[in-house]
Scaffold this motif. Sequence first.
Motif, PDB file in Angstrom:
ATOM      1  N   GLY A   2       0.804  -1.220   0.000  1.00 15.54           N
ATOM      2  CA  GLY A   2       0.000   0.000   0.000  1.00 15.54           C
ATOM      3  C   GLY A   2       0.836   1.269   0.000  1.00 15.54           C
ATOM      4  N   ILE A   3       1.730   1.353   0.989  1.00 18.68           N
ATOM      5  CA  ILE A   3       2.506   2.590   1.125  1.00 18.68           C
ATOM      6  C   ILE A   3       3.477   2.749  -0.052  1.00 18.68           C
ATOM      7  CG2 ILE A   3       4.251   3.725   2.592  1.00 18.68           C
ATOM      8  CD1 ILE A   3       2.540   2.914   4.959  1.00 18.68           C
ATOM      9  N   LYS A   4       4.039   1.610  -0.486  1.00 20.42           N
ATOM     10  CA  LYS A   4       4.959   1.661  -1.650  1.00 20.42           C
ATOM     11  C   LYS A   4       4.219   2.217  -2.869  1.00 20.42           C
ATOM     12  CE  LYS A   4       8.372  -1.910  -0.863  1.00 20.42           C
ATOM     13  NZ  LYS A   4       8.191  -3.264  -0.407  1.00 20.42           N
ATOM     14  N   LEU A   5       2.970   1.748  -3.083  1.00 26.23           N
ATOM     15  CA  LEU A   5       2.205   2.217  -4.248  1.00 26.23           C
ATOM     16  C   LEU A   5       1.895   3.704  -4.141  1.00 26.23           C
ATOM     17  CD1 LEU A   5      -0.381  -0.579  -5.155  1.00 26.23           C
ATOM     18  CD2 LEU A   5       1.446   0.327  -6.576  1.00 26.23           C
ATOM     19  N   ILE A   6       1.506   4.138  -2.942  1.00 26.47           N
ATOM     20  CA  ILE A   6       1.167   5.560  -2.766  1.00 26.47           C
ATOM     21  C   ILE A   6       2.413   6.416  -3.044  1.00 26.47           C
ATOM     22  CG2 ILE A   6       0.483   7.324  -1.076  1.00 26.47           C
ATOM     23  CD1 ILE A   6      -1.301   5.078   0.201  1.00 26.47           C
ATOM     24  N   THR A  47      -2.455   5.345  -6.828  1.00 28.02           N
ATOM     25  CA  THR A  47      -2.674   5.884  -5.483  1.00 28.02           C
ATOM     26  C   THR A  47      -3.958   5.272  -4.906  1.00 28.02           C
ATOM     27  OG1 THR A  47      -2.290   7.867  -4.186  1.00 28.02           O
ATOM     28  CG2 THR A  47      -3.992   8.059  -5.810  1.00 28.02           C
ATOM     29  N   LEU A  48      -4.964   5.041  -5.774  1.00 26.55           N
ATOM     30  CA  LEU A  48      -6.199   4.385  -5.298  1.00 26.55           C
ATOM     31  C   LEU A  48      -5.904   2.946  -4.870  1.00 26.55           C
ATOM     32  CD1 LEU A  48      -8.896   5.643  -7.828  1.00 26.55           C
ATOM     33  CD2 LEU A  48      -8.866   6.013  -5.365  1.00 26.55           C
ATOM     34  N   ALA A  49      -5.147   2.222  -5.700  1.00 29.25           N
ATOM     35  CA  ALA A  49      -4.804   0.843  -5.345  1.00 29.25           C
ATOM     36  C   ALA A  49      -4.028   0.832  -4.019  1.00 29.25           C
ATOM     37  CB  ALA A  49      -3.971   0.202  -6.456  1.00 29.25           C
ATOM     38  N   GLY A  50      -3.136   1.808  -3.857  1.00 30.23           N
ATOM     39  CA  GLY A  50      -2.344   1.891  -2.618  1.00 30.23           C
ATOM     40  C   GLY A  50      -3.240   2.099  -1.400  1.00 30.23           C
ATOM     41  N   ILE A  51      -4.233   2.951  -1.535  1.00 31.16           N
ATOM     42  CA  ILE A  51      -5.153   3.201  -0.410  1.00 31.16           C
ATOM     43  C   ILE A  51      -5.949   1.922  -0.093  1.00 31.16           C
ATOM     44  CG2 ILE A  51      -7.168   4.530   0.358  1.00 31.16           C
ATOM     45  CD1 ILE A  51      -6.041   6.886  -1.393  1.00 31.16           C
ATOM     46  N   VAL A  52      -6.398   1.232  -1.151  1.00 27.74           N
ATOM     47  CA  VAL A  52      -7.142  -0.026  -0.938  1.00 27.74           C
ATOM     48  C   VAL A  52      -6.238  -1.045  -0.225  1.00 27.74           C
ATOM     49  CG1 VAL A  52      -8.263  -1.977  -2.097  1.00 27.74           C
ATOM     50  CG2 VAL A  52      -8.673   0.336  -2.917  1.00 27.74           C
ATOM     51  N   TYR A  53      -4.982  -1.142  -0.683  1.00 30.98           N
ATOM     52  CA  TYR A  53      -4.061  -2.107  -0.068  1.00 30.98           C
ATOM     53  C   TYR A  53      -3.737  -1.724   1.381  1.00 30.98           C
ATOM     54  CZ  TYR A  53      -3.068  -4.572  -4.480  1.00 30.98           C
ATOM     55  OH  TYR A  53      -3.150  -5.336  -5.620  1.00 30.98           O
ATOM     56  N   VAL A 110      -5.679  -7.325 -14.302  1.00 31.75           N
ATOM     57  CA  VAL A 110      -6.449  -8.562 -14.095  1.00 31.75           C
ATOM     58  C   VAL A 110      -6.124  -9.129 -12.706  1.00 31.75           C
ATOM     59  CG1 VAL A 110      -6.745 -10.952 -14.873  1.00 31.75           C
ATOM     60  CG2 VAL A 110      -6.621  -9.108 -16.563  1.00 31.75           C
ATOM     61  N   LEU A 111      -4.815  -9.174 -12.373  1.00 30.36           N
ATOM     62  CA  LEU A 111      -4.413  -9.709 -11.057  1.00 30.36           C
ATOM     63  C   LEU A 111      -4.964  -8.846  -9.922  1.00 30.36           C
ATOM     64  CD1 LEU A 111      -0.701 -10.740 -11.748  1.00 30.36           C
ATOM     65  CD2 LEU A 111      -2.775 -12.119 -11.897  1.00 30.36           C
ATOM     66  N   PHE A 112      -4.949  -7.530 -10.126  1.00 30.47           N
ATOM     67  CA  PHE A 112      -5.494  -6.608  -9.118  1.00 30.47           C
ATOM     68  C   PHE A 112      -6.977  -6.919  -8.877  1.00 30.47           C
ATOM     69  CE2 PHE A 112      -7.623  -2.435  -8.298  1.00 30.47           C
ATOM     70  CZ  PHE A 112      -7.097  -2.200  -7.040  1.00 30.47           C
ATOM     71  N   THR A 113      -7.708  -7.120  -9.970  1.00 27.16           N
ATOM     72  CA  THR A 113      -9.148  -7.388  -9.851  1.00 27.16           C
ATOM     73  C   THR A 113      -9.391  -8.692  -9.086  1.00 27.16           C
ATOM     74  OG1 THR A 113      -9.423  -6.292 -11.987  1.00 27.16           O
ATOM     75  CG2 THR A 113     -11.291  -7.579 -11.198  1.00 27.16           C
ATOM     76  N   ILE A 114      -8.639  -9.745  -9.453  1.00 25.34           N
ATOM     77  CA  ILE A 114      -8.789 -11.032  -8.747  1.00 25.34           C
ATOM     78  C   ILE A 114      -8.454 -10.836  -7.271  1.00 25.34           C
ATOM     79  CG2 ILE A 114      -7.924 -13.402  -8.549  1.00 25.34           C
ATOM     80  CD1 ILE A 114      -7.257 -13.260 -11.575  1.00 25.34           C
ATOM     81  N   ASN A 115      -7.358 -10.101  -7.023  1.00 26.91           N
ATOM     82  CA  ASN A 115      -6.919  -9.866  -5.646  1.00 26.91           C
ATOM     83  C   ASN A 115      -7.999  -9.192  -4.810  1.00 26.91           C
ATOM     84  OD1 ASN A 115      -5.146  -9.774  -3.485  1.00 26.91           O
ATOM     85  ND2 ASN A 115      -4.058  -7.960  -4.209  1.00 26.91           N
ATOM     86  N   ILE A 116      -8.634  -8.178  -5.397  1.00 28.44           N
ATOM     87  CA  ILE A 116      -9.669  -7.439  -4.653  1.00 28.44           C
ATOM     88  C   ILE A 116     -10.858  -8.350  -4.347  1.00 28.44           C
ATOM     89  CG2 ILE A 116     -11.324  -5.509  -4.800  1.00 28.44           C
ATOM     90  CD1 ILE A 116      -8.304  -4.745  -4.334  1.00 28.44           C
TER      91      ILE A 116
END
Length: 124
Positions: A2-6, A47-53, A110-116
Amino acid sequence: MGIKLIKISTIYFLIGVALGYGMSISHIYALSPVHVHINLLGWTALTLAGIVYYLFPGAGNSKLGKWHFWLHNLGLPIMMGSLAVMIVTKNEALAASTAVGASLVMISVVLFTINIWKNVKPKN
Ligand code: HEM
Ligand code: HEM
């Protein structure tokens, strides 16, 4: 992740905004598609993916989260770098590496979607 992505998303933000700024000053808009996708796929999406993570560490720390992180951050610079060089040099051969980068980004999404779907669960 998360923090790495942000943190990494702000680098894309800086480059994307600098490019928009440069285009505005020069009145040369050829690199507009690069500006758009660095900002949207680099800054906004990551940044959205980072917040979700960050909110759901089960997703952020999973193998899928790590693969998503690396494929996106490998694919996007390849896609954007190739597209920028292709536009500047008018060398159509770079369409191939642009497509390789875009495909890596596609797989990462695709991997992000499966992960969520798999790892984002209500907290008890
Ligand atoms: C100081 C910051 C920014 C400046 C100076 C700037 C400047 C520009 C310029 C000059 C264009 C081309 C306009 C044209 O071709 O007529 C453009 C297009 C665009 N920018 Fe930015 N931009 C900035 C930030 C952003 C950010 C942060 C985002 C997204 C998160 C963004 C998204 C877009 C999009 C989607 C387009 C394409 C619009 C279209 O095709 O109609 N820009 N920007
Ligand atoms: C791997 C993923 C993606 C690929 C391969 C891709 C590809 C493209 C292509 C080929 C165009 C047309 C460019 C042109 O006519 O100059 C385009 C335009 C655009 N895309 Fe994407 N796109 C992707 C992801 C996204 C995402 C995630 C967003 C938003 C969050 C987005 C927002 C836009 C916008 C706003 C435009 C219009 C830009 C303009 O008018 O200059 N794209 N994209």
